[in-house]
Design an enzyme around this catalytic site. Structure first.
Site, short mmCIF file in Angstrom:
data_model
loop_
_atom_site.label_atom_id
_atom_site.label_comp_id
_atom_site.label_asym_id
_atom_site.label_seq_id
_atom_site.Cartn_x
_atom_site.Cartn_y
_atom_site.Cartn_z
N ILE A 267 38.50 24.53 24.27
CA ILE A 267 38.99 25.81 23.87
C ILE A 267 40.56 25.44 23.53
O ILE A 267 41.10 25.90 22.50
CB ILE A 267 39.05 26.75 24.82
CG1 ILE A 267 37.48 27.12 25.25
CG2 ILE A 267 39.88 28.20 24.51
CD1 ILE A 267 37.50 28.09 26.35
N ASP B 132 48.10 18.30 29.97
CA ASP B 132 46.72 17.85 30.45
C ASP B 132 46.67 17.08 31.50
O ASP B 132 47.34 15.82 31.25
CB ASP B 132 45.45 17.67 29.34
CG ASP B 132 44.25 17.87 29.95
OD1 ASP B 132 43.54 18.98 29.43
OD2 ASP B 132 43.79 17.18 30.76
N ALA C 142 41.52 31.61 31.36
CA ALA C 142 40.88 30.59 32.00
C ALA C 142 40.14 31.08 33.11
O ALA C 142 38.87 31.44 32.96
CB ALA C 142 41.84 29.38 31.97
N ASP D 132 42.53 37.90 30.74
CA ASP D 132 41.34 38.24 30.45
C ASP D 132 40.51 37.97 31.71
O ASP D 132 39.29 38.15 31.79
CB ASP D 132 40.79 37.51 29.16
CG ASP D 132 39.15 37.90 28.89
OD1 ASP D 132 38.95 39.04 28.76
OD2 ASP D 132 38.37 37.09 28.86
N GLU E 161 37.19 40.58 40.29
CA GLU E 161 36.98 41.45 39.09
C GLU E 161 36.00 42.49 39.63
O GLU E 161 34.93 42.18 40.44
CB GLU E 161 36.27 40.56 38.12
CG GLU E 161 37.53 39.47 37.52
CD GLU E 161 36.89 38.59 36.37
OE1 GLU E 161 35.71 38.99 35.93
OE2 GLU E 161 37.71 37.94 35.70
N HIS F 41 37.26 40.11 30.84
CA HIS F 41 36.67 38.80 30.77
C HIS F 41 35.57 38.83 29.61
O HIS F 41 34.55 38.62 29.99
CB HIS F 41 35.97 38.80 32.19
CG HIS F 41 35.62 37.39 32.60
ND1 HIS F 41 35.43 36.95 33.92
CD2 HIS F 41 35.55 36.23 31.78
CE1 HIS F 41 35.27 35.38 33.82
NE2 HIS F 41 35.14 35.10 32.53
N GLY G 107 36.43 36.90 26.89
CA GLY G 107 36.79 35.76 26.04
C GLY G 107 35.63 35.15 25.17
O GLY G 107 35.75 34.86 24.14
N GLY G 108 34.51 35.04 25.77
CA GLY G 108 33.32 34.72 25.16
C GLY G 108 32.37 35.69 24.72
O GLY G 108 31.18 35.27 24.32
#
Length: 404
Positions: free
Chosen positions: A157, A176, A234, A259, A264, A287, A289-290
């Site tokens: 991503i 990273d 993330a 997100d 949650e 949530h 994102g996808g």
């Protein structure tokens, strides 16, 4: 096991093309349910399931997995797998598959949209117009072009976001823990602190691990430039929400978009408990994102494909907790799958028993990972039942099965 005997349970409204793909592959007993299950309802549903597919809400704890006597595989129709007790699944001989690639574009596009909204101050302006005002000015509104985007986590991503952002004219830096090949003109930052100090917008794209828990707290927020912005699509545990709320209230952080959250809501009618609610410079999304039609369709096909490969050939390519084995099928043989504890002598014991019973092995591969070993073998049709019984007697055996 014959395909028509395999019982597949799909929860949480998984895209129906997963059902289509499974049935086209010969698996007729597929049950699709629209919501997550928990407690006694989940335990009951898993009593007869050979395979279960979930998204992010269903929690497959060690206790839940141990109480599912027939379960042979788990599919997470999403990127994350922290909703599954992976080590417990491994010790029970249950591979867990996910979809690490299918929704990368959807998440990257959402993040890019949120970055533009934050830079232009669209949330406050939108609310003002709805409230009867007309704030037609340029105060606090900036272009994305020329700004520096700092990406923490340069995986699938993060790298795709990098390309999209650069096409808008943003300068991209990334950090990273692994060495990553930069795409386009992106540059690797020498440290997390260096990235935080340079970026106008920081976006998180890391997995949930002990090292990423509370990754962004008060220290990190105040290392960021005054007026910088934070995006987290993330994992909810990566940001200390109370520290972010304070940094936003103080004005040091100019805006944020989240997100994901540490805790949650379990359902659509339950409110989010978060101190960021009501802040006009904060975007809060549930949530998603996808959660695009395209991503869910792709995820359905990707994970269903993993199920088909495992059930038909024993292939575990893409399993997050299992040795990755893929042995081509051979004609005129039956395939034996043997999952065992990772201990010395298992392979020699198997080969010795087969030799004693005159069983010829046409193909064989063994790979270990963590606490288990996974042995895949092909033998003649006439030898398969005897071979299966011999496998069950080998010390360290967790489970074994035959594919006709």
């Amino acid at each position: 096991m014959l395909n028509h005997d395999t019982r597949i349970l799909l929860l949480e409204g998984i895209h129906p093309n997963a059902v289509t793909a499974l049935k086209q592959a010969g698996f007729a007993r597929v049950e699709l349910r629209p919501a997550a299950l928990e407690g006694a309802a989940l335990a009951e549903a898993l009593q007869n399931a050979d395979v279960v597919g979930i998204r992010s809400r269903t929690q497959l704890t060690a206790e839940v997995l141990q109480a599912a006597p027939h379960l042979k595989a788990v599919g997470c129709f999403c990127i994350g797998t922290n909703q599954v007790a992976l080590e417990a699944a491994q010790l029970l001989g249950i591979p867990v598959f996910n979809a690490p690639y299918s929704n990368t574009r959807s998440v990257a596009e959402l993040v890019l949209a949120e970055i533009i909204c934050l830079l232009r101050g669209l949330m406050a302006r939108n609310q003002a117009v709805h409230g009867g005002q007309w704030p037609k000015d340029a105060k606090g509104a900036c272009e994305a072009r020329g700004k520096t985007l700092g990406i923490i986590g340069y995986g699938n991503i993060g790298a795709q976001l990098s390309v999209l952002a650069e096409n808008l004219g943003m300068r991209v830096i990334f950090y990273d823990i692994q060495s990553r090949l930069p795409l386009g003109n992106a540059e690797a930052a020498p440290s997390l602190d260096a990235l935080l100090a340079q970026a106008d917008v920081v976006s998180l794209h890391v997995p949930e691990t002990p090292d990423t828990r509370d990754l962004i707290g008060a220290r990190e927020l105040y290392l960021m430039k005054p007026g910088a912005m934070l995006v987290n699509a993330a994992r909810g545990q990566c940001v200390v929400i109370d520290d972010l709320a304070e940094a936003l209230t103080s004005g040091h952080i100019a805006g944020a978009a989240l997100d994901v959250f540490p805790v949650e809501p379990k359902g659509g009618n339950e409110p989010l408990d978060c101190p960021l609610r009501g802040m006009e410079n904060v975007i809060l999304t549930p949530h998603i994102g996808g959660s695009t039609i395209e991503a869910q369709a792709n995820i359905g096909l990707e994970v269903a494909g993993r199920f088909v490969q495992y059930l038909k050939s024993g292939a575990t390519v893409g399993a997050v907790n299992f040795p990755e084995v893929s042995l081509p099928l051979r004609e005129d043989t039956h395939r034996l799958l043997h999952i065992h504890r990772n201990q010395p002598g298992v392979l020699s014991a198997v080969n010795h028993l087969f030799a004693e019973h005159g069983i010829n092995i046409a193909a064989q591969t063994l790979i270990t990972k963590g606490e288990i070993g996974y042995l895949v073998m092909d033998v003649a049709h006439s030898d398969s039942q005897v071979a299966l019984e011999q496998l069950k007697s080998v010390a360290g055996t967790i489970r074994s099965r035959i594919i006709y």
